[in-house]
Scaffold this motif. Structure first.
Motif, PDB file in Angstrom:
ATOM      1  N   ARG A  79       0.844  -1.196   0.000  1.00 16.29           N
ATOM      2  CA  ARG A  79       0.000   0.000   0.000  1.00 16.29           C
ATOM      3  C   ARG A  79       0.881   1.248   0.000  1.00 16.29           C
ATOM      4  N   GLU A  80       0.279   2.372  -0.408  1.00 15.55           N
ATOM      5  CA  GLU A  80       1.028   3.612  -0.515  1.00 15.55           C
ATOM      6  C   GLU A  80       0.885   4.487   0.730  1.00 15.55           C
ATOM      7  N   THR A  81       0.135   4.031   1.723  1.00 19.00           N
ATOM      8  CA  THR A  81      -0.045   4.788   2.954  1.00 19.00           C
ATOM      9  C   THR A  81       0.777   4.163   4.073  1.00 19.00           C
ATOM     10  N   LYS A  82       0.863   4.864   5.185  1.00 17.56           N
ATOM     11  CA  LYS A  82       1.595   4.386   6.347  1.00 17.56           C
ATOM     12  C   LYS A  82       0.681   4.376   7.570  1.00 17.56           C
ATOM     13  N   GLY A  83       1.083   3.599   8.586  1.00 18.30           N
ATOM     14  CA  GLY A  83       0.389   3.616   9.853  1.00 18.30           C
ATOM     15  C   GLY A  83      -0.945   2.898   9.838  1.00 18.30           C
ATOM     16  N   PHE A  84      -1.749   3.192  10.839  1.00 19.22           N
ATOM     17  CA  PHE A  84      -3.043   2.521  11.013  1.00 19.22           C
ATOM     18  C   PHE A  84      -4.081   3.105  10.067  1.00 19.22           C
ATOM     19  N   GLN A  85      -4.819   2.209   9.394  1.00 17.14           N
ATOM     20  CA  GLN A  85      -5.909   2.630   8.514  1.00 17.14           C
ATOM     21  C   GLN A  85      -7.076   1.664   8.688  1.00 17.14           C
ATOM     22  N   LEU A  86      -8.267   2.211   8.894  1.00 20.38           N
ATOM     23  CA  LEU A  86      -9.477   1.395   8.856  1.00 20.38           C
ATOM     24  C   LEU A  86      -9.927   1.284   7.405  1.00 20.38           C
ATOM     25  N   VAL A  87     -10.223   0.084   6.968  1.00 20.34           N
ATOM     26  CA  VAL A  87     -10.621  -0.141   5.582  1.00 20.34           C
ATOM     27  C   VAL A  87     -12.111   0.130   5.424  1.00 20.34           C
ATOM     28  N   GLN A  88     -12.445   0.926   4.420  1.00 21.07           N
ATOM     29  CA  GLN A  88     -13.835   1.204   4.078  1.00 21.07           C
ATOM     30  C   GLN A  88     -14.178   0.505   2.765  1.00 21.07           C
ATOM     31  N   VAL A 110     -17.778  -6.578   9.025  1.00 28.71           N
ATOM     32  CA  VAL A 110     -16.601  -6.938   9.808  1.00 28.71           C
ATOM     33  C   VAL A 110     -15.600  -5.792   9.746  1.00 28.71           C
ATOM     34  N   MET A 111     -15.029  -5.432  10.886  1.00 28.72           N
ATOM     35  CA  MET A 111     -14.020  -4.384  10.931  1.00 28.72           C
ATOM     36  C   MET A 111     -12.712  -4.912  10.338  1.00 28.72           C
ATOM     37  N   VAL A 112     -12.174  -4.185   9.365  1.00 31.98           N
ATOM     38  CA  VAL A 112     -10.924  -4.570   8.708  1.00 31.98           C
ATOM     39  C   VAL A 112      -9.956  -3.397   8.829  1.00 31.98           C
ATOM     40  N   ALA A 113      -8.731  -3.687   9.249  1.00 32.61           N
ATOM     41  CA  ALA A 113      -7.731  -2.636   9.431  1.00 32.61           C
ATOM     42  C   ALA A 113      -6.383  -3.093   8.908  1.00 32.61           C
ATOM     43  N   VAL A 114      -5.508  -2.113   8.667  1.00 32.79           N
ATOM     44  CA  VAL A 114      -4.129  -2.406   8.270  1.00 32.79           C
ATOM     45  C   VAL A 114      -3.175  -1.597   9.135  1.00 32.79           C
ATOM     46  N   ASP A 115      -2.072  -2.206   9.474  1.00 31.61           N
ATOM     47  CA  ASP A 115      -0.997  -1.541  10.202  1.00 31.61           C
ATOM     48  C   ASP A 115       0.201  -2.489  10.222  1.00 31.61           C
ATOM     49  N   ALA A 116       1.344  -2.045   9.733  1.00 30.33           N
ATOM     50  CA  ALA A 116       2.540  -2.890   9.760  1.00 30.33           C
ATOM     51  C   ALA A 116       2.973  -3.170  11.193  1.00 30.33           C
ATOM     52  N   ASP A 117       2.682  -2.248  12.105  1.00 24.27           N
ATOM     53  CA  ASP A 117       2.971  -2.414  13.531  1.00 24.27           C
ATOM     54  C   ASP A 117       1.749  -3.056  14.181  1.00 24.27           C
ATOM     55  N   ARG A 118       1.792  -4.373  14.386  1.00 22.34           N
ATOM     56  CA  ARG A 118       0.599  -5.064  14.883  1.00 22.34           C
ATOM     57  C   ARG A 118       0.197  -4.587  16.281  1.00 22.34           C
ATOM     58  N   ARG A 119       1.172  -4.240  17.122  1.00 25.93           N
ATOM     59  CA  ARG A 119       0.837  -3.715  18.454  1.00 25.93           C
ATOM     60  C   ARG A 119      -0.016  -2.457  18.330  1.00 25.93           C
ATOM     61  N   ASN A 120       0.450  -1.542  17.503  1.00 30.98           N
ATOM     62  CA  ASN A 120      -0.276  -0.293  17.303  1.00 30.98           C
ATOM     63  C   ASN A 120      -1.638  -0.551  16.665  1.00 30.98           C
ATOM     64  N   GLY A 121      -1.686  -1.503  15.730  1.00 35.19           N
ATOM     65  CA  GLY A 121      -2.951  -1.832  15.082  1.00 35.19           C
ATOM     66  C   GLY A 121      -3.969  -2.385  16.060  1.00 35.19           C
ATOM     67  N   LEU A 136      -8.275 -11.151  14.264  1.00 35.06           N
ATOM     68  CA  LEU A 136      -7.553 -12.085  13.410  1.00 35.06           C
ATOM     69  C   LEU A 136      -6.350 -11.366  12.812  1.00 35.06           C
ATOM     70  N   LEU A 137      -5.162 -11.892  13.037  1.00 36.87           N
ATOM     71  CA  LEU A 137      -3.940 -11.317  12.488  1.00 36.87           C
ATOM     72  C   LEU A 137      -3.562 -12.059  11.211  1.00 36.87           C
ATOM     73  N   ASP A 138      -3.549 -11.343  10.111  1.00 32.58           N
ATOM     74  CA  ASP A 138      -3.231 -11.924   8.811  1.00 32.58           C
ATOM     75  C   ASP A 138      -1.731 -11.814   8.562  1.00 32.58           C
ATOM     76  N   ASP A 139      -1.092 -12.942   8.252  1.00 37.03           N
ATOM     77  CA  ASP A 139       0.335 -12.992   7.943  1.00 37.03           C
ATOM     78  C   ASP A 139       1.173 -12.419   9.092  1.00 37.03           C
ATOM     79  N   ALA A 140       0.988 -12.971  10.282  1.00 39.79           N
ATOM     80  CA  ALA A 140       1.667 -12.431  11.467  1.00 39.79           C
ATOM     81  C   ALA A 140       2.445 -13.496  12.228  1.00 39.79           C
ATOM     82  N   TYR A 141       2.785 -14.589  11.571  1.00 36.15           N
ATOM     83  CA  TYR A 141       3.460 -15.675  12.285  1.00 36.15           C
ATOM     84  C   TYR A 141       4.836 -15.250  12.783  1.00 36.15           C
ATOM     85  N   GLN A 142       5.535 -14.410  12.005  1.00 35.93           N
ATOM     86  CA  GLN A 142       6.869 -13.961  12.402  1.00 35.93           C
ATOM     87  C   GLN A 142       6.840 -12.635  13.169  1.00 35.93           C
TER      88      GLN A 142
END
Length: 335
Positions: A79-88, A110-121, A136-142
């Motif tokens: 994505r071209e944005t940074k930080g926490f974003q709620l998906v509309q 369902v509430m959908v959000a993005v944030d590379a920093d999972r703690r902050n998200g 639900l954390l998507d792609d967060a195993y590492q």
């Protein structure tokens, strides 16, 4: 294996040691993980790309959305944005990522959000006016700064992590020993006809622990393709030649499925999460009928009129023991 990967083979022990040491620092509590007093389920893999994380997240959404207040949290890859974003629903894929937009489009409540920093998200999700009960954390195993309460590890049938080595020569993000953190391990994209003997063989190869559950799933392809509000059967494509456009990690299962149906198509293959240029879009518009994946569709649809671009819906389907999986998830949430 390409030449560059072979050349980088001497780097493998270095990468292995760094990722192994990082995990040990978290295991011993030297590096801190944050755990939570509400259910957090992480879905991920040991290898890069193409294991079926999105269908798994969607399966969990279907299982839980009518039982709890649910949210999903993704990184929002490319994505071209940074930080926490709620998906509309009207969000652009370039701003929040294709997979999160796919989730929101299919599951509007369902509430959908993005944030590379999972703690902050997670913090931002819990501070919303409507407070999610399960995340639900998507792609967060590492992503070990967060300690999920339940881990689901995916590995594809055709590329089991036990047969691989770490980057940059192999495809593993961390050593195979990382699989020990999983509560459930799912072998994805299996043939429907997989035998009990082969399942047992895979279980031994993966070295499943006593506290872990091993399950097997396959891809369930819808009999219809979709374009906006329109539907048409896959069988109708037998009478025409069409272009299949894919920008996913591994299009092989879809190619094999369409070939098994006797369909005639021209395949245009792009990198995973590919951002199409204006030149590429104009070239695609020259094709009379295009079929693509659902993930690619959310990036491409705004550039095509309804009926010019179609997508192939898929779902993850357990070959057996679906009740076992559902019960494990619901039991964890009730705790």
């Amino acid at each position: 294996m390409n030449l560059l990967r072979k050349i980088l083979l001497p780097v493998v022990p270095v990468y292995y040691f760094i990722t192994w040491l990082r995990n040990k620092l978290y295991d011993f509590g030297i590096k801190k993980s944050i755990s939570y007093d509400f259910p957090v389920i992480a879905v991920g893999n040991l290898s890069v790309g193409g294991t079926g994380k999105s269908p798994m997240i969607e399966y969990l959404i279907r299982l839980l959305k009518d039982k709890v207040m649910l949210a999903t949290l993704s990184r929002g890859y490319k994505r071209e944005t940074k930080g926490f974003q709620l998906v509309q629903i009207n969000s652009a894929a370039k701003d929040i990522g294709d997979e999160p937009l796919q989730f929101k489009t299919k599951f509007k409540n369902v509430m959908v959000a993005v944030d590379a920093d999972r703690r902050n998200g997670i913090l931002n999700l819990r501070n919303q006016e409507i407070n999610p009960e399960v995340i639900l954390l998507d792609d967060a195993y590492q992503h070990r700064k967060v300690k999920a309460g339940f881990y689901i590890l995916l590995t594809p049938y055709y590329d089991l992590y036990c047969n691989d080595i770490v980057l940059p020569t192999g495809n593993l993000r961390e050593p195979r020993s990382g699989a020990s953190r999983a509560d459930i391990i799912i072998v994805t994209k299996c043939p429907n006809t997989i035998s009990s003997e082969l399942k047992s063989s895979i279980e031994k190869k993966l070295n499943i622990k006593r506290n872990q559950v091993l399950l097997f799933s396959t891809i369930d392809y819808s009999l219809d393709i979709i374009s906006g509000s329109k539907k048409r059967s896959i069988s109708s494509l037998k009478d025409t030649s069409f272009t299949l456009v894919t920008g996913i990690a591994n299009p092989k299962p879809l190619l094999e499925y369409y070939s098994s149906l006797g369909l005639k198509f021209n395949h245009l293959n792009y990198p995973d999460h590919h951002n199409f240029t204006d030149v590429e879009l104009n070239r695609l518009k020259e094709h009379s009928c295009i079929v693509t994946t659902e993930k690619d569709y959310v990036r491409l649809a705004s550039n095509f009129s309804e009926g010019a671009l179609w997508y192939q819906p898929i779902e993850m389907k357990f070959i057996s023991d679906q009740d076992t999986f559902d019960a494990k998830i619901l039991e964890y949430i009730k705790k």
